[in-house]
Scaffold this motif. Structure first.
Motif, PDB file in Angstrom:
ATOM      1  N   MET A   1       0.850  -1.088  -0.110  1.00  0.00           N
ATOM      2  CA  MET A   1       0.057  -0.035  -0.027  1.00  0.00           C
ATOM      3  C   MET A   1       0.803   1.132   0.045  1.00  0.00           C
ATOM      4  SD  MET A   1      -3.378  -1.094   0.066  1.00  0.00           S
ATOM      5  CE  MET A   1      -4.143   0.397   0.859  1.00  0.00           C
ATOM      6  N   ALA A   7      -4.682   7.584  -4.111  1.00  0.00           N
ATOM      7  CA  ALA A   7      -5.202   6.430  -4.761  1.00  0.00           C
ATOM      8  C   ALA A   7      -5.646   6.652  -6.070  1.00  0.00           C
ATOM      9  CB  ALA A   7      -6.034   5.519  -4.042  1.00  0.00           C
ATOM     10  N   LEU A   9      -8.889   5.269  -8.976  1.00  0.00           N
ATOM     11  CA  LEU A   9     -10.018   4.377  -9.131  1.00  0.00           C
ATOM     12  C   LEU A   9     -10.355   4.311 -10.672  1.00  0.00           C
ATOM     13  CD1 LEU A   9     -12.190   2.563  -8.260  1.00  0.00           C
ATOM     14  CD2 LEU A   9     -13.553   4.440  -7.611  1.00  0.00           C
ATOM     15  N   SER A  29      -0.444   0.444 -10.791  1.00  0.00           N
ATOM     16  CA  SER A  29      -0.205   0.027  -9.493  1.00  0.00           C
ATOM     17  C   SER A  29       1.181   0.020  -9.161  1.00  0.00           C
ATOM     18  CB  SER A  29      -0.400  -1.577  -9.365  1.00  0.00           C
ATOM     19  OG  SER A  29      -2.025  -1.455  -9.467  1.00  0.00           O
ATOM     20  N   ASP A  33      -1.664   3.253  -5.341  1.00  0.00           N
ATOM     21  CA  ASP A  33      -2.890   2.008  -4.995  1.00  0.00           C
ATOM     22  C   ASP A  33      -3.877   2.233  -6.109  1.00  0.00           C
ATOM     23  OD1 ASP A  33      -1.659   1.425  -2.769  1.00  0.00           O
ATOM     24  OD2 ASP A  33      -2.463   2.689  -1.597  1.00  0.00           O
ATOM     25  N   CYS A  34      -4.172   1.361  -6.807  1.00  0.00           N
ATOM     26  CA  CYS A  34      -4.900   1.403  -7.995  1.00  0.00           C
ATOM     27  C   CYS A  34      -6.231   0.391  -7.988  1.00  0.00           C
ATOM     28  CB  CYS A  34      -4.144   1.157  -9.318  1.00  0.00           C
ATOM     29  SG  CYS A  34      -5.185   1.552 -10.959  1.00  0.00           S
ATOM     30  N   TYR A  35      -7.489   0.745  -8.235  1.00  0.00           N
ATOM     31  CA  TYR A  35      -8.572   0.167  -7.904  1.00  0.00           C
ATOM     32  C   TYR A  35      -9.325   0.117  -9.178  1.00  0.00           C
ATOM     33  CZ  TYR A  35      -7.545   0.489  -2.842  1.00  0.00           C
ATOM     34  OH  TYR A  35      -6.915   0.464  -1.650  1.00  0.00           O
ATOM     35  N   CYS A  77     -15.129   4.622  -2.617  1.00  0.00           N
ATOM     36  CA  CYS A  77     -13.933   5.483  -2.160  1.00  0.00           C
ATOM     37  C   CYS A  77     -13.858   5.414  -0.778  1.00  0.00           C
ATOM     38  CB  CYS A  77     -14.079   6.927  -2.740  1.00  0.00           C
ATOM     39  SG  CYS A  77     -13.774   6.735  -4.639  1.00  0.00           S
ATOM     40  N   ILE A  81     -11.332   2.299  -0.171  1.00  0.00           N
ATOM     41  CA  ILE A  81      -9.889   3.121  -0.400  1.00  0.00           C
ATOM     42  C   ILE A  81      -9.577   3.993   0.783  1.00  0.00           C
ATOM     43  CG2 ILE A  81      -8.815   4.802  -1.919  1.00  0.00           C
ATOM     44  CD1 ILE A  81     -10.852   3.856  -4.403  1.00  0.00           C
ATOM     45  N   LYS A  82     -10.647   4.827   1.197  1.00  0.00           N
ATOM     46  CA  LYS A  82     -10.271   5.514   2.611  1.00  0.00           C
ATOM     47  C   LYS A  82      -9.094   6.226   2.531  1.00  0.00           C
ATOM     48  CE  LYS A  82     -12.175   1.704   5.495  1.00  0.00           C
ATOM     49  NZ  LYS A  82     -12.105   0.897   6.501  1.00  0.00           N
ATOM     50  N   LYS A  83      -8.741   7.041   1.454  1.00  0.00           N
ATOM     51  CA  LYS A  83      -7.679   7.943   1.209  1.00  0.00           C
ATOM     52  C   LYS A  83      -8.329   8.924   0.097  1.00  0.00           C
ATOM     53  CE  LYS A  83      -3.820   6.563  -0.475  1.00  0.00           C
ATOM     54  NZ  LYS A  83      -2.640   5.753  -0.607  1.00  0.00           N
ATOM     55  N   VAL A  85      -8.304  10.445  -3.812  1.00  0.00           N
ATOM     56  CA  VAL A  85      -8.251   9.619  -4.777  1.00  0.00           C
ATOM     57  C   VAL A  85      -8.431  10.464  -6.261  1.00  0.00           C
ATOM     58  CG1 VAL A  85     -10.809   9.494  -4.815  1.00  0.00           C
ATOM     59  CG2 VAL A  85      -9.417   7.495  -5.874  1.00  0.00           C
TER      60      VAL A  85
END
Length: 280
Positions: A1, A7, A9, A29, A33-35, A77, A81-83, A85
């Protein structure tokens, strides 16, 4: 992480899914951090029954619209993810990203639009169009509301031969059009509720337009556009770039179509990485 940078998304377009970022997510990534997410109605997400304005509300139904998709992205998110973005959206995923950016407020630090949908069929775009389009709009709305019609239209479209024909338009260079891509797009359409998002989407005649959303955002917005996009003209991207202060860059990908991130990832990935690194 990676805790020091925002991050990323990735938000797919209509008829696609998170696997449409097959050539991008692993590369990105390495830098953040990549979603990637499946919007409701697509990919492996739930496919609830489509509700239309004026229809009787059902607890299990869903209004397929940009507010609800934006809320889904916002919740993801905040809860996953919690940060902060950066949202990256292709086609209608661009509008979803812009709407989510409004909802996220300070948690969204930028939006990258890849061939964002211009939504030419929205009622708000009728002024200036030929009069016959205004005259025929009530009939069109009546027809596409009919579930038997939308189901048959979807069934006819969800065929390998049709998907390949559409891909030849969307990917004018022909690069990366292969059986893997056809399967990525076709497999979710075989699920029992797959036609519901199609019905919901083709009935979206009065919803958000990208320019309206952009003008209400004060975060950096970057455009990446395929020069040969058959559906979202490059001229529209140039107009947005020249007229909207929030848009700080427009990168045009020669010979690419509607999905340059997948058609020409070797051109698009360095642009995405550059924007992501600048946000650190």
């Amino acid at each position: 992480m990676n805790s020091t940078s925002p991050a990323v998304l990735l938000v797919h377009g209509f008829g696609a899914c998170k696997e449409h970022w097959r050539h991008n997510q692993n590369i990105l990534s390495a830098h953040a951090d990549c979603y990637a997410i499946d919007l409701i109605g697509f990919g492996n997400s739930s496919q609830p029954r489509a509700l239309l304005q004026g229809e009787e509300f059902q607890e299990s139904g869903f209004y397929y619209n940009f507010d609800n998709w934006g809320s889904q992205v916002t919740d993801f998110c905040k809860e996953v993810i919690k940060k902060p973005v950066i949202l990256v959206g292709n086609s209608i995923g661009g509008i979803v990203s812009l709407r989510a950016a409004q909802m996220l407020k300070g948690l969204c630090c930028g939006v990258i639009l890849i061939d964002c949908a211009t939504r030419a069929m929205d009622d708000k775009r009728l002024p200036g169009k030929p009069l016959w389009m205004s005259w025929s709009r009530p009939t069109l709305k009546f027809l596409v509301k009919q579930r038997w019609l939308s189901s048959n239209l979807f069934r006819n479209a969800a065929q390998s031969s049709v998907v390949k024909k559409v891909l030849r338009q969307a990917y004018p260079s022909g690069r990366n059009v292969n059986e893997s891509l056809v399967s990525i797009l076709l497999n979710p359409s075989k699920r029992p509720g797959a036609s519901e998002s199609f019905r919901g989407f083709i009935n979206l005649f009065d919803d958000h337009l990208a320019p309206q959303l952009i003008k209400n955002l004060d975060i950096p917005i970057d455009l990446i556009w395929g020069e040969e996009d058959p559906w979202e003209p490059i001229q529209e991207a140039k107009r947005w770039h020249s007229s909207m202060q929030s848009i700080r860059s427009l990168e045009i990908i020669p010979n690419a179509g509607h999905c340059p991130h997948d058609e020409m990832p070797e051109e698009v990935n360095p642009l995405l990485v550059k924007i992501i690194q600048a946000a650190k």
